[in-house]
Design a protein around this motif. Structure first.
Motif, PDB file in Angstrom:
ATOM      1  N   PHE A 428       0.734  -1.174  -0.007  1.00  0.00           N
ATOM      2  CA  PHE A 428      -0.080  -0.004   0.145  1.00  0.00           C
ATOM      3  C   PHE A 428       0.965   1.399   0.026  1.00  0.00           C
ATOM      4  CE2 PHE A 428      -3.149  -3.001   0.617  1.00  0.00           C
ATOM      5  CZ  PHE A 428      -4.548  -2.496   0.686  1.00  0.00           C
ATOM      6  N   GLY A 429       2.120   1.524   0.551  1.00  0.00           N
ATOM      7  CA  GLY A 429       2.842   2.295   0.626  1.00  0.00           C
ATOM      8  C   GLY A 429       3.293   2.604  -1.021  1.00  0.00           C
ATOM      9  N   LEU A 430       3.980   1.715  -1.426  1.00  0.00           N
ATOM     10  CA  LEU A 430       4.435   1.752  -2.740  1.00  0.00           C
ATOM     11  C   LEU A 430       3.124   2.294  -3.789  1.00  0.00           C
ATOM     12  CD1 LEU A 430       6.433  -1.682  -3.351  1.00  0.00           C
ATOM     13  CD2 LEU A 430       7.440   0.719  -2.844  1.00  0.00           C
ATOM     14  N   VAL A 431       1.819   1.824  -3.483  1.00  0.00           N
ATOM     15  CA  VAL A 431       0.848   2.467  -4.368  1.00  0.00           C
ATOM     16  C   VAL A 431       0.726   4.003  -4.098  1.00  0.00           C
ATOM     17  CG1 VAL A 431      -1.560   2.659  -4.760  1.00  0.00           C
ATOM     18  CG2 VAL A 431      -0.385   0.602  -4.504  1.00  0.00           C
ATOM     19  N   ALA A 432       0.760   4.489  -2.854  1.00  0.00           N
ATOM     20  CA  ALA A 432       0.841   5.798  -2.650  1.00  0.00           C
ATOM     21  C   ALA A 432       2.063   6.604  -3.245  1.00  0.00           C
ATOM     22  CB  ALA A 432       0.668   6.161  -1.125  1.00  0.00           C
ATOM     23  N   LEU A 433       3.374   6.130  -3.103  1.00  0.00           N
ATOM     24  CA  LEU A 433       4.514   6.746  -3.525  1.00  0.00           C
ATOM     25  C   LEU A 433       4.311   6.843  -5.049  1.00  0.00           C
ATOM     26  CD1 LEU A 433       7.142   7.736  -2.918  1.00  0.00           C
ATOM     27  CD2 LEU A 433       8.015   5.600  -3.200  1.00  0.00           C
ATOM     28  N   SER A 434       3.858   5.642  -5.794  1.00  0.00           N
ATOM     29  CA  SER A 434       3.813   5.891  -7.388  1.00  0.00           C
ATOM     30  C   SER A 434       2.592   6.945  -7.923  1.00  0.00           C
ATOM     31  CB  SER A 434       3.338   4.757  -7.807  1.00  0.00           C
ATOM     32  OG  SER A 434       4.062   3.510  -7.504  1.00  0.00           O
ATOM     33  N   ALA A 435       1.400   7.247  -6.949  1.00  0.00           N
ATOM     34  CA  ALA A 435       0.587   8.136  -7.345  1.00  0.00           C
ATOM     35  C   ALA A 435       1.219   9.660  -6.899  1.00  0.00           C
ATOM     36  CB  ALA A 435      -0.692   8.212  -6.309  1.00  0.00           C
ATOM     37  N   ALA A 436       2.077   9.693  -5.969  1.00  0.00           N
ATOM     38  CA  ALA A 436       2.581  10.940  -5.898  1.00  0.00           C
ATOM     39  C   ALA A 436       3.609  11.345  -6.914  1.00  0.00           C
ATOM     40  CB  ALA A 436       3.621  11.016  -4.503  1.00  0.00           C
ATOM     41  N   VAL A 437       4.332  10.579  -7.720  1.00  0.00           N
ATOM     42  CA  VAL A 437       5.161  10.948  -8.770  1.00  0.00           C
ATOM     43  C   VAL A 437       4.310  11.226  -9.889  1.00  0.00           C
ATOM     44  CG1 VAL A 437       6.806   9.803 -10.348  1.00  0.00           C
ATOM     45  CG2 VAL A 437       6.879   9.405  -7.994  1.00  0.00           C
ATOM     46  N   VAL A 438       3.064  10.503 -10.435  1.00  0.00           N
ATOM     47  CA  VAL A 438       2.095  10.687 -11.518  1.00  0.00           C
ATOM     48  C   VAL A 438       1.708  12.337 -11.293  1.00  0.00           C
ATOM     49  CG1 VAL A 438       0.199  10.057 -12.564  1.00  0.00           C
ATOM     50  CG2 VAL A 438       1.741   8.341 -11.895  1.00  0.00           C
ATOM     51  N   VAL A 439       1.002  12.450  -9.843  1.00  0.00           N
ATOM     52  CA  VAL A 439       0.370  13.626  -9.867  1.00  0.00           C
ATOM     53  C   VAL A 439       1.351  14.726  -9.996  1.00  0.00           C
ATOM     54  CG1 VAL A 439      -0.769  15.104  -8.210  1.00  0.00           C
ATOM     55  CG2 VAL A 439      -1.562  12.764  -8.398  1.00  0.00           C
ATOM     56  N   GLY A 440       2.604  14.714  -9.324  1.00  0.00           N
ATOM     57  CA  GLY A 440       3.553  15.816  -9.345  1.00  0.00           C
ATOM     58  C   GLY A 440       3.982  16.267 -10.712  1.00  0.00           C
ATOM     59  N   LEU A 441       4.085  15.083 -11.778  1.00  0.00           N
ATOM     60  CA  LEU A 441       4.475  15.361 -13.140  1.00  0.00           C
ATOM     61  C   LEU A 441       3.494  16.035 -13.990  1.00  0.00           C
ATOM     62  CD1 LEU A 441       6.950  12.258 -13.425  1.00  0.00           C
ATOM     63  CD2 LEU A 441       7.613  14.786 -13.150  1.00  0.00           C
ATOM     64  N   PHE A 442       2.105  15.459 -13.750  1.00  0.00           N
ATOM     65  CA  PHE A 442       1.248  15.386 -14.962  1.00  0.00           C
ATOM     66  C   PHE A 442      -0.024  16.332 -14.731  1.00  0.00           C
ATOM     67  CE2 PHE A 442       3.568  11.423 -15.956  1.00  0.00           C
ATOM     68  CZ  PHE A 442       4.163  11.949 -16.919  1.00  0.00           C
ATOM     69  N   ALA A 443      -0.397  16.580 -13.134  1.00  0.00           N
ATOM     70  CA  ALA A 443      -1.923  17.038 -12.830  1.00  0.00           C
ATOM     71  C   ALA A 443      -1.849  18.615 -13.395  1.00  0.00           C
ATOM     72  CB  ALA A 443      -1.923  17.146 -11.393  1.00  0.00           C
ATOM     73  N   VAL A 444      -2.998  18.943 -13.508  1.00  0.00           N
ATOM     74  CA  VAL A 444      -3.695  20.353 -13.909  1.00  0.00           C
ATOM     75  C   VAL A 444      -3.856  21.231 -12.664  1.00  0.00           C
ATOM     76  CG1 VAL A 444      -4.828  21.789 -15.344  1.00  0.00           C
ATOM     77  CG2 VAL A 444      -3.962  19.665 -16.407  1.00  0.00           C
ATOM     78  N   GLU A 445      -3.249  22.368 -12.433  1.00  0.00           N
ATOM     79  CA  GLU A 445      -3.706  22.997 -11.496  1.00  0.00           C
ATOM     80  C   GLU A 445      -5.177  23.737 -11.608  1.00  0.00           C
ATOM     81  OE1 GLU A 445      -4.737  24.093  -8.283  1.00  0.00           O
ATOM     82  OE2 GLU A 445      -2.609  23.569  -7.920  1.00  0.00           O
ATOM     83  N   THR A 446      -5.982  23.917 -10.824  1.00  0.00           N
ATOM     84  CA  THR A 446      -7.504  24.688 -11.317  1.00  0.00           C
ATOM     85  C   THR A 446      -7.570  25.656 -10.214  1.00  0.00           C
ATOM     86  OG1 THR A 446      -8.444  22.930  -9.821  1.00  0.00           O
ATOM     87  CG2 THR A 446      -8.133  22.356 -12.233  1.00  0.00           C
ATOM     88  N   LYS A 447      -6.655  26.005  -9.213  1.00  0.00           N
ATOM     89  CA  LYS A 447      -7.115  26.989  -8.119  1.00  0.00           C
ATOM     90  C   LYS A 447      -7.484  28.375  -8.721  1.00  0.00           C
ATOM     91  CE  LYS A 447      -3.409  28.919  -6.189  1.00  0.00           C
ATOM     92  NZ  LYS A 447      -2.636  29.380  -5.082  1.00  0.00           N
ATOM     93  N   GLY A 448      -8.572  28.816  -8.426  1.00  0.00           N
ATOM     94  CA  GLY A 448      -9.077  30.071  -8.730  1.00  0.00           C
ATOM     95  C   GLY A 448      -9.521  30.245 -10.068  1.00  0.00           C
ATOM     96  N   ARG A 449      -9.802  29.414 -10.609  1.00  0.00           N
ATOM     97  CA  ARG A 449     -10.325  29.720 -12.148  1.00  0.00           C
ATOM     98  C   ARG A 449     -11.647  29.105 -12.319  1.00  0.00           C
ATOM     99  NH1 ARG A 449      -6.438  26.070 -15.519  1.00  0.00           N
ATOM    100  NH2 ARG A 449      -7.130  26.911 -17.290  1.00  0.00           N
ATOM    101  N   VAL A 450     -12.369  30.116 -13.022  1.00  0.00           N
ATOM    102  CA  VAL A 450     -13.814  29.604 -13.436  1.00  0.00           C
ATOM    103  C   VAL A 450     -14.077  28.287 -14.196  1.00  0.00           C
ATOM    104  CG1 VAL A 450     -15.781  30.532 -14.739  1.00  0.00           C
ATOM    105  CG2 VAL A 450     -14.352  32.228 -13.461  1.00  0.00           C
ATOM    106  N   LEU A 451     -15.060  27.694 -13.921  1.00  0.00           N
ATOM    107  CA  LEU A 451     -15.150  26.408 -14.380  1.00  0.00           C
ATOM    108  C   LEU A 451     -15.110  26.505 -15.982  1.00  0.00           C
ATOM    109  CD1 LEU A 451     -17.998  24.832 -12.067  1.00  0.00           C
ATOM    110  CD2 LEU A 451     -15.628  24.499 -12.181  1.00  0.00           C
ATOM    111  N   GLU A 452     -15.842  27.307 -16.448  1.00  0.00           N
ATOM    112  CA  GLU A 452     -15.893  27.407 -17.894  1.00  0.00           C
ATOM    113  C   GLU A 452     -14.637  27.781 -18.625  1.00  0.00           C
ATOM    114  OE1 GLU A 452     -20.012  27.432 -16.408  1.00  0.00           O
ATOM    115  OE2 GLU A 452     -18.232  28.713 -15.862  1.00  0.00           O
TER     116      GLU A 452
END
Length: 456
Positions: A428-452
């Motif tokens: 379970f620790g390795l699953v969480a660690l792998s997810a941290a890497v994927v999110v850090g490299l590829f996630a889009v930031e949405t803070k403060g932006r209108v949905l449209e």
């Protein structure tokens, strides 16, 4: 035809602009309370099985494999319910989907109280899960569509806090009800939401954003006026005129809204977040009371008390997330939360889970981290998709929650018997660690932006 489409586009943009000017008042709080009541009991019903298991395992002579199947049964129903009610929410509206899902899981909770053996409870939990799987993603979609860009994270996550509150309530009531009244009464309590559907449609309008996206302008105007009038009554004055907002583009919903050029990377990343979060969260949380009572031979009351303390601490962590995520942003929060969970679980594997106190301490640290993501992903996912396909995209994403919640408990059952408890925490620790890497490299930031603006 072009002129009609252009007029509809302008109106959908006007709806967004009018929502963006709304301050948070008692009306918005009431909306969160009404929808939140159903979400509260959704969490209660989903986790009630964890507090029933320490009693029915010896009562029915269940094996670890059967325990894993029973935990996963509800999530199997939720997998299909998330997809079905996501489709209902896109085709017929957010409110019909909410009413149908709430009625179903409330009535089936009542039915579960009359289960007479392992097989009957297994079947009833699958059917109940169908309703549980539909309510939360549609509720999150509805609340997101009422929220404005500024401080949307706090607005939505303060609503989502009702989910960990439901988990804490399951812990508190389970601690008292199961030993004193019997496990059946947990399901009787979980049946309360069936009464809520009698009043839900009278209390809240359909989502104005969804109505405008469907070209139902007169209904969208009527729904929006209900929201505006409620806000004006709470303020005691008229609302200011709306400011120009991002123009909405009306198109027919399609799978390109999930897998097209703009959205494919978002979809794959958010699926990873859903799977990893709930693989770790439900995989461990649903097993913990049983592990305390079977592997460490703690009394049932002590095992339930341990889990209650864990859930109270994770509720505090979730509140911190709600207050801070508009400052930190979504991506940064996810990365550090996944890393925190991984560090706690890998430490527990390395030093060895040799005592219930050690398991509780490091397991609780992991739970604090993944509990915040369990909330934040309900904020983040609706932000990534356009209104025309938002509920279906969220329902599809939450299907990975259900898949992870099916696999996780069964992985624990298999690994405890075959490899021992330390291997569970390593995996379970390795699953969480792998997810941290994927999110850090590829996630889009949405803070403060209108949905449209985020999702054209």
């Amino acid at each position: 035809m072009d002129q009609v489409l252009s007029r509809n586009d302008r109106f959908a943009g006007e709806v967004a602009a009018r929502i963006e000017r709304l301050p948070v008042t008692a009306w918005q709080v009431r909306a969160r309370i009404v929808i939140g009541t159903a979400t509260f009991f959704d969490a209660f019903d989903a986790l009630a099985i964890a507090y029933i298991l320490p009693v029915i395992v010896p009562l029915w002579g269940l094996t670890p494999r059967e325990v894993g199947y029973l935990i996963s049964a509800g999530f199997l129903g939720q997998l299909f319910g998330a997809l079905f009610f996501g489709w209902i929410a896109e085709r017929y509206g957010r409110m019909p989907a909410l009413i149908g899902s709430i009625a179903l899981f409330g009535i089936l909770s009542f039915a579960c109280a009359f289960a007479w053996d392992y097989r009957s409870l297994l079947i009833l939990r699958v059917v109940q899960g169908f309703g549980l799987g539909g309510e939360v993603p549609v509720a999150a979609t509805y609340i997101n569509e009422l929220a404005k860009a500024r401080a949307r994270g706090r607005f939505v996550l303060l609503f989502e806090l009702v989910f960990p509150c439901g988990i804490v309530a399951a812990s508190i009531l389970g601690f008292w009800i199961v030993p004193h009244l019997g496990w059946q009464y947990m399901f009787f309590v979980g049946a309360i939401p069936a009464l809520l559907v009698l009043f839900l449609q009278r209390l809240l309008p359909e989502s104005p954003r969804w109505l405008a996206a469907r070209g139902r302008d007169s209904e969208a105007e009527a729904a929006l006026r209900i929201v505006e009038h409620g806000t004006e009554r709470a303020l005691g004055r008229a609302l200011p005129p709306p400011e120009p907002s991002v123009a909405a583009v009306l198109k027919q919903p399609s799978w390109s809204d999930v897998f097209g050029p703009i959205y494919l990377r978002r979809t794959l990343v958010v699926w990873v977040i859903w799977f990893a979060t709930y693989f770790v969260n439900y995989g461990l949380a649903t097993w913990m009371p049983t592990l305390y009572s079977t592997l460490f031979h703690l009394p049932v009351s002590t095992a339930l008390r341990y889990q209650l303390f864990t859930n109270l601490i994770t509720l505090c962590a979730s509140f911190s997330c709600a207050m801070l995520i508009d400052f930190t942003g979504r991506r940064r929060w996810f990365v550090f939360a996944f890393l925190g969970s991984a560090l706690a679980l890998l430490t527990l594997w390395y030093i060895g889970p040799i005592s219930p106190q050690r398991v509780w301490l490091l397991g609780t640290l992991s739970s604090m981290c993944v509990a915040t993501m369990s909330l934040a992903v309900y904020l983040y996912t609706p932000e990534l998709y356009p209104t025309r396909s938002r509920a279906l995209a969220v329902g599809t994403a939450t299907a990975w929650l259900r898949l992870a919640s099916i696999i996780g408990p069964n992985i624990v059952a298999m690994m405890v018997v075959r490899d021992g408890l330390p291997a569970v925490f390593l995996g379970f620790g390795l699953v969480a660690l792998s997810a941290a890497v994927v999110v850090g490299l590829f996630a889009v930031e949405t803070k403060g932006r209108v949905l449209e603006e985020i999702s054209p």
